[in-house]
Design a protein around this motif. Sequence first.
Motif, PDB file in Angstrom:
ATOM      1  N   THR A 144      45.500  44.201  50.040  1.00 11.55           N
ATOM      2  CA  THR A 144      45.085  44.532  51.394  1.00 11.55           C
ATOM      3  C   THR A 144      46.042  45.553  51.988  1.00 11.55           C
ATOM      4  OG1 THR A 144      46.408  42.736  52.337  1.00 11.55           O
ATOM      5  CG2 THR A 144      44.138  42.231  51.767  1.00 11.55           C
TER       6      THR A 144
ATOM      7  N   ARG B 124      35.762  30.082  51.364  1.00 13.63           N
ATOM      8  CA  ARG B 124      35.179  30.971  50.356  1.00 13.63           C
ATOM      9  C   ARG B 124      35.681  30.675  48.953  1.00 13.63           C
ATOM     10  NH1 ARG B 124      33.084  36.216  52.439  1.00 13.63           N
ATOM     11  NH2 ARG B 124      32.767  35.942  54.682  1.00 13.63           N
TER      12      ARG B 124
ATOM     13  N   TRP C 225      38.774  31.063  47.743  1.00 10.35           N
ATOM     14  CA  TRP C 225      39.805  31.964  47.251  1.00 10.35           C
ATOM     15  C   TRP C 225      41.209  31.389  47.456  1.00 10.35           C
ATOM     16  CZ3 TRP C 225      37.387  36.475  50.502  1.00 10.35           C
ATOM     17  CH2 TRP C 225      36.137  36.810  49.955  1.00 10.35           C
TER      18      TRP C 225
ATOM     19  N   SER D 173      40.394  47.157  47.603  1.00 15.35           N
ATOM     20  CA  SER D 173      39.473  47.142  46.459  1.00 15.35           C
ATOM     21  C   SER D 173      39.128  45.693  46.161  1.00 15.35           C
ATOM     22  CB  SER D 173      40.115  47.805  45.235  1.00 15.35           C
ATOM     23  OG  SER D 173      41.336  47.167  44.906  1.00 15.35           O
ATOM     24  N   ARG D 174      38.135  45.485  45.360  1.00 13.56           N
ATOM     25  CA  ARG D 174      37.684  44.134  45.047  1.00 13.56           C
ATOM     26  C   ARG D 174      38.793  43.358  44.333  1.00 13.56           C
ATOM     27  NH1 ARG D 174      32.580  41.707  44.343  1.00 13.56           N
ATOM     28  NH2 ARG D 174      32.563  39.981  42.851  1.00 13.56           N
TER      29      ARG D 174
ATOM     30  N   LEU E 142      40.615  44.187  52.388  1.00 11.17           N
ATOM     31  CA  LEU E 142      40.834  44.463  50.961  1.00 11.17           C
ATOM     32  C   LEU E 142      40.544  45.936  50.668  1.00 11.17           C
ATOM     33  CD1 LEU E 142      39.398  41.512  48.844  1.00 11.17           C
ATOM     34  CD2 LEU E 142      41.741  42.363  48.872  1.00 11.17           C
TER      35      LEU E 142
ATOM     36  N   ASP F  29      37.386  37.954  42.478  1.00 14.03           N
ATOM     37  CA  ASP F  29      36.096  38.254  43.091  1.00 14.03           C
ATOM     38  C   ASP F  29      36.168  38.386  44.608  1.00 14.03           C
ATOM     39  OD1 ASP F  29      34.842  38.148  40.586  1.00 14.03           O
ATOM     40  OD2 ASP F  29      34.601  35.974  40.724  1.00 14.03           O
TER      41      ASP F  29
ATOM     42  N   GLU G  91      36.334  39.734  48.321  1.00 17.99           N
ATOM     43  CA  GLU G  91      35.805  40.936  48.952  1.00 17.99           C
ATOM     44  C   GLU G  91      36.176  40.934  50.428  1.00 17.99           C
ATOM     45  OE1 GLU G  91      31.696  41.815  46.527  1.00 17.99           O
ATOM     46  OE2 GLU G  91      31.624  40.312  48.123  1.00 17.99           O
ATOM     47  N   SER G  92      36.175  42.118  51.022  1.00 17.47           N
ATOM     48  CA  SER G  92      36.431  42.216  52.453  1.00 17.47           C
ATOM     49  C   SER G  92      35.360  41.470  53.242  1.00 17.47           C
ATOM     50  CB  SER G  92      36.452  43.679  52.893  1.00 17.47           C
ATOM     51  OG  SER G  92      37.605  44.331  52.451  1.00 17.47           O
TER      52      SER G  92
ATOM     53  N   GLU H 167      41.868  40.008  44.912  1.00 17.20           N
ATOM     54  CA  GLU H 167      43.159  39.814  45.565  1.00 17.20           C
ATOM     55  C   GLU H 167      44.203  39.373  44.556  1.00 17.20           C
ATOM     56  OE1 GLU H 167      45.474  40.588  47.435  1.00 17.20           O
ATOM     57  OE2 GLU H 167      44.673  39.895  49.368  1.00 17.20           O
TER      58      GLU H 167
END
Length: 511
Positions: free
Chosen positions: A290, A494, A496, A363-364, A361, A374, A376-377, A366
Motif C-alpha cells: 500500500t 474479508r 485477509w 497492486s493486487r 493497494l 488475493d 484488493e483495494s 498484500e
Amino acid sequence: MSVWIGIDLGTQSVRALAVTGEGRVVGAASRPLTSHRDGPRHEQDPEQWWRELAAATREALRGVPAGERVEGVAVDATSGTILLTDPSGRALTPALMYDDRRADADRANEAGAAVWERLGYRRMQPNWGLPKLLWLLPGAPAGARLAHQSDFVNRRLVGREVATDMSNALKTGVDLIGERWPAEVFDALGVPAEMLPDVVRPGARLGEVCAAAAEETGLPEGTPVIAGTTDGCAAQLGAGARQVGSWNSVLGTTLVLKGVTKELIHDPLGVVYSHRAPDGSWLPGGASSTGAGVLTRDLPGRDLDALSAQAATRYGPQPHHTTRRPSGRAANPGVPGASSPGAGVSGASLPSGPPVVTYPLVSRGERFPFAAPDAESFTLGEPADDVERYAAILLGAAFVERLCFDYLDLLGAPVDGEIILTGGATRSAYWTQLRADVLERPVTLRENAEPALGMAVLAGGDPARMIRTRAVVEPSGASLGEAYVRFVTELERRGWLDPEAAAHARERATP
C-alpha cells in the motif's frame, strides 16, 4: 576537517554524497542506470554500475573543500540482486535484479527449512538471492563466484576479492545467528563452498581504495572501504533509527517499516524478517503493497498538491502541533500530492459520521502486515468528491501503518521508541499530521534521511552529529480510533487479516 562518502547503488540510479562530520553535504551527484525488463526478467549490466558509480563519485568529490580528508566510503545496494563473476571479479552473467522472478524457491525452502525457521522469516521468495543462485548454477563455469551488487563494486574499489556483508547476504541464505553460510544447506543444494564469499557484518573494514580505483573515482588511494548494507537498511541508518524500539517508516509509492530490536523476531506468517545490525542487534522490518502510488492511479490528471491543500482545509481545523527545528530539504521528494510542510499544519479533525477510508493497494496482493495474495483495494463509504477520495486514500495508508505497528507489537517487538517518518509522503504537512494522529504518537522528520547519508554514517561518521532533526509533529488529539477499528474489522471479514492480529489491533485501539 573530514568527510565521509556514502554511495547508494539503486535500481534507477547511483547517488554519491560527500558529508562532513557535522552532517553538511558538500558534494552530491547521481547518474542514471538502465534496466532490461521482460516479464519476470529484470537484468542490469554490472559494468554500468561501476562506470556510473565512478562518475558520480568524481563529481561529488569536486565539492569537497581543499584540505579536507576523506575518511571512508561505504556502498549500499538493492536487496537480493546477484550475479556470477570469475575469480578476477569480471562479470560472467548479467545482474539478476531484486525483483527478477524467473527462479523457483521450492528447492531452497526444502533444503533450508530448519535454518529459515530459526532465522524467523520461515521461507524464501522466488526473487531472493539463493533461488537465483540455484537458477544460475547449472550454466556456471568452474571457478565462478557469487557476488551481490555491492560486492561487485567493492571489489573494484579495493582491487581484490572482498567479503560480503550479512545484510546483502540475508536473501542468499546466510545464517545471521551463526554469522556464516549454512554449509549443510549449500551442500544439499550442490553449491560449491568456494563459490561463496566470506561474510562480515555491515561496518566492517573491507580494505582500502586501490590505485586503479582512485584514478577512476577520484577517491584518494588508501581511503578505507567499509562493508555496506541493503538500501532499505541504509535508509534506516540515514534516518537515525538506531536505538532499540525506534522505527523508520518510509512512505512513498509503498510503505516500508524498519526498526531495532535486541532479540530476533519470529513471525509465523513470514511477513517480517530481520537483518543484523553492525552492533549485533536486529533490524526487523516489512514492506507493504500500500502507499502513495494509488494517488496517481485513482486520481488521474488531478492536481494532487491542490487536493492536499483542500483536504487540509476541510479536514484539519485543529491548531497545529508541529515543533520546528533548523530548516532542511525534505527527504526523497517527488511523491505526487505532497505539499511542502509549513506553518499552520492542522490536526486531522474529521466530519461527523464514519469517515470514508480506502485500503490503498498499489497492486493486487498484500505482503505486510499480513500475507494475502488475493487482497484488493476497497473503499468504506462513498466519497462525495475528489477531495474526499484523496483524503480517504491518505487515511487508509495511515491505518495500514498503524496496523503494522500493532502486528509488530503482537510479535513481541518493542514499538515504544522514536518513530521517524521518511519518504516522499513527508512533504505533505496534512498527511504527516494525519499519521501522527492515527498513531497517537509524536513523529520525527529529519533534514536528510537518504540511503547515501546512511552509508556516510556507516563509513565512520558520527550519527549524533550527522543526522539532524527537522521537526517533531505531535498528535492533535483527533479521535480516529473507531474508524480504525472499523477498517481492521473489514480486513478480518474479508479473510485477509488473521483474527488474532485483528483482535490485538482492536484491543490496542480501545482507550
